[in-house]
Design a protein around this motif. Sequence first.
Motif, short mmCIF file in Angstrom:
data_model
loop_
_atom_site.label_atom_id
_atom_site.label_comp_id
_atom_site.label_asym_id
_atom_site.label_seq_id
_atom_site.Cartn_x
_atom_site.Cartn_y
_atom_site.Cartn_z
N VAL A 6 45.69 55.34 43.31
CA VAL A 6 47.02 55.62 43.87
C VAL A 6 46.96 55.20 45.34
O VAL A 6 46.19 55.77 46.12
N GLY A 7 47.77 54.18 45.68
CA GLY A 7 47.68 53.54 47.00
C GLY A 7 46.86 52.28 46.83
O GLY A 7 45.67 52.34 46.46
N TYR A 8 47.52 51.13 47.01
CA TYR A 8 46.84 49.85 46.82
C TYR A 8 46.95 49.02 48.10
O TYR A 8 47.42 47.90 48.11
N GLY A 9 46.52 49.66 49.20
CA GLY A 9 46.49 48.97 50.50
C GLY A 9 45.08 48.47 50.77
O GLY A 9 44.38 48.05 49.85
N LYS A 10 44.67 48.54 52.04
CA LYS A 10 43.34 48.01 52.41
C LYS A 10 42.24 48.74 51.63
O LYS A 10 41.35 48.11 51.07
N MET A 11 42.31 50.06 51.61
CA MET A 11 41.29 50.83 50.89
C MET A 11 41.42 50.64 49.38
O MET A 11 40.42 50.50 48.68
N THR A 29 46.80 50.47 39.22
CA THR A 29 46.92 50.55 40.67
C THR A 29 48.39 50.83 40.95
O THR A 29 49.27 50.15 40.41
N ILE A 30 48.66 51.84 41.77
CA ILE A 30 50.04 52.31 41.96
C ILE A 30 50.35 52.30 43.46
O ILE A 30 49.55 52.80 44.26
N ASP A 31 51.48 51.73 43.83
CA ASP A 31 51.82 51.67 45.25
C ASP A 31 53.34 51.63 45.40
O ASP A 31 54.07 51.31 44.46
N1 LIG Z 1 38.37 59.65 54.19
C1 LIG Z 1 37.91 58.44 54.52
O1 LIG Z 1 36.70 58.19 54.51
C2 LIG Z 1 38.90 57.35 54.85
C3 LIG Z 1 38.47 56.05 55.06
C4 LIG Z 1 39.41 55.05 55.30
C5 LIG Z 1 40.76 55.38 55.32
N2 LIG Z 1 41.15 56.66 55.13
C6 LIG Z 1 42.57 57.04 55.10
O2 LIG Z 1 43.13 56.56 53.89
C7 LIG Z 1 44.52 56.29 54.06
C8 LIG Z 1 44.83 54.87 53.60
O3 LIG Z 1 44.09 53.93 54.35
P1 LIG Z 1 44.34 52.35 54.16
O4 LIG Z 1 43.55 51.70 55.21
O5 LIG Z 1 44.16 51.94 52.73
O6 LIG Z 1 45.89 52.24 54.52
P2 LIG Z 1 46.91 51.09 54.11
O7 LIG Z 1 48.11 51.29 54.95
O8 LIG Z 1 46.25 49.75 54.12
O9 LIG Z 1 47.27 51.41 52.58
C9 LIG Z 1 47.97 52.55 52.17
C10 LIG Z 1 48.80 52.14 50.96
O10 LIG Z 1 49.37 53.32 50.41
C11 LIG Z 1 50.68 52.99 49.98
N3 LIG Z 1 51.45 54.22 49.82
C12 LIG Z 1 52.01 55.00 50.78
N4 LIG Z 1 52.61 56.06 50.21
C13 LIG Z 1 52.40 55.95 48.88
C14 LIG Z 1 52.74 56.76 47.75
N5 LIG Z 1 53.44 57.90 47.89
N6 LIG Z 1 52.35 56.36 46.53
C15 LIG Z 1 51.64 55.22 46.36
N7 LIG Z 1 51.29 54.41 47.38
C16 LIG Z 1 51.66 54.79 48.61
C17 LIG Z 1 51.19 52.03 51.05
O11 LIG Z 1 52.28 51.26 50.56
C18 LIG Z 1 49.95 51.20 51.32
O12 LIG Z 1 49.89 50.04 50.51
C19 LIG Z 1 44.79 56.56 55.54
O13 LIG Z 1 45.26 57.88 55.67
C20 LIG Z 1 43.42 56.44 56.19
O14 LIG Z 1 43.30 57.20 57.37
C21 LIG Z 1 40.25 57.65 54.90
#
Ligand SMILES: NC(=O)c1ccc[n+]([C@@H]2O[C@H](COP(=O)([O-])OP(=O)(O)OC[C@H]3O[C@@H](n4cnc5c(N)ncnc54)[C@H](O)[C@@H]3O)[C@@H](O)[C@H]2O)c1
Length: 263
Positions: A6-11, A29-31
């Motif tokens: 859930v969330g298909y961004g960088k992570m 993968t859901i975004d």
């Molecule tokens: N705990 C850790 O070790 C750790 C490490 C890296 C990042 N993070 C955290 O993880 C989060 C994501 O990081 P990222 O770099 O992938 O960010 P990102 O912005 O690249 O990706 C986030 C994705 O989530 C999507 N999104 C937002 N709301 C959504 C929803 N309700 N349902 C589905 N998708 C949704 C966005 O469209 C985006 O594609 C951030 O909060 C970051 O701080 C935590």
Amino acid sequence: MKIALVGYGKMGHMLEQTALSLGHSVVTTIDVFAEDAKVKIAAGDTKAMVDAVVASGAEGIIEFTHPASVMDNIKALLPTKIPLVVGTTGWNDKKEEVAALAASCGGTIMTSANFSIGVNVFYKIVEEACRLVNNFEEYDAALWEMHHNQKADSPSGTALDLAKHAMEFLTRKDTIVTNEFKARPKPNEFHVSSTRCGSVPGTHKIFFDSAADTIELTHTARSRQGFASGAVHAVINMKNLLDEGKLQTGKLYGMDDVFPGVF
Ligand SMILES: NC(=O)c1ccc[n+]([C@@H]2O[C@H](COP(=O)([O-])OP(=O)(O)OC[C@H]3O[C@@H](n4cnc5c(N)ncnc54)[C@H](O)[C@@H]3O)[C@@H](O)[C@H]2O)c1
């Protein structure tokens, strides 16, 4: 193991690569924005998210979205009872609420502010170093971190966590100081300083300094790969430990629970 992201961004993308490289499958993968996600949902449509996760047959879920979405996602996903790993930060003050929710619906969730295996190993090394140095009054200690110039906050959450871990073992330090000094630091003050520059993914260094020498321990992140690796191992371990009866359902867990005897 079948994993839903859930969330298909960088992570999300890095988690997919990591899961596949470890021989697991990413079943959905859901975004809300990413065009390349298997399922694109409208912002706030948690029902569509849950339907997609359940339809995928996932045995574990990893959520890395946005602090503004994470609580709604947790509330919607927990009742599915599919083991849930949450990487999104920003809900530290809601942990009690989430633990109560897990207990009431029987869902199981795990989270960490930093999933990096290397950082969690580093915490342990720093703790042991502090335990040793604690025997020798002549050593002072301080912590320094450096991150890229896009990071909006300082010090990093990891630096603060590290300082708290360190102070459990270095008992003469009990107060973190992150601002500038207007007077000589007191012996009980633990200075945590930050630098912001360029593209540095994240460096954390602890110093132990005496008149005779300095000991420096450094963790240098090279990429976000460490976070992805930790989160994938966490969801696999959590599912296995639940199946073996070594973890109970209806709880909120942390790194030390899903990596027992390690962290
Ligand atoms: N705990 C850790 O070790 C750790 C490490 C890296 C990042 N993070 C955290 O993880 C989060 C994501 O990081 P990222 O770099 O992938 O960010 P990102 O912005 O690249 O990706 C986030 C994705 O989530 C999507 N999104 C937002 N709301 C959504 C929803 N309700 N349902 C589905 N998708 C949704 C966005 O469209 C985006 O594609 C951030 O909060 C970051 O701080 C935590």
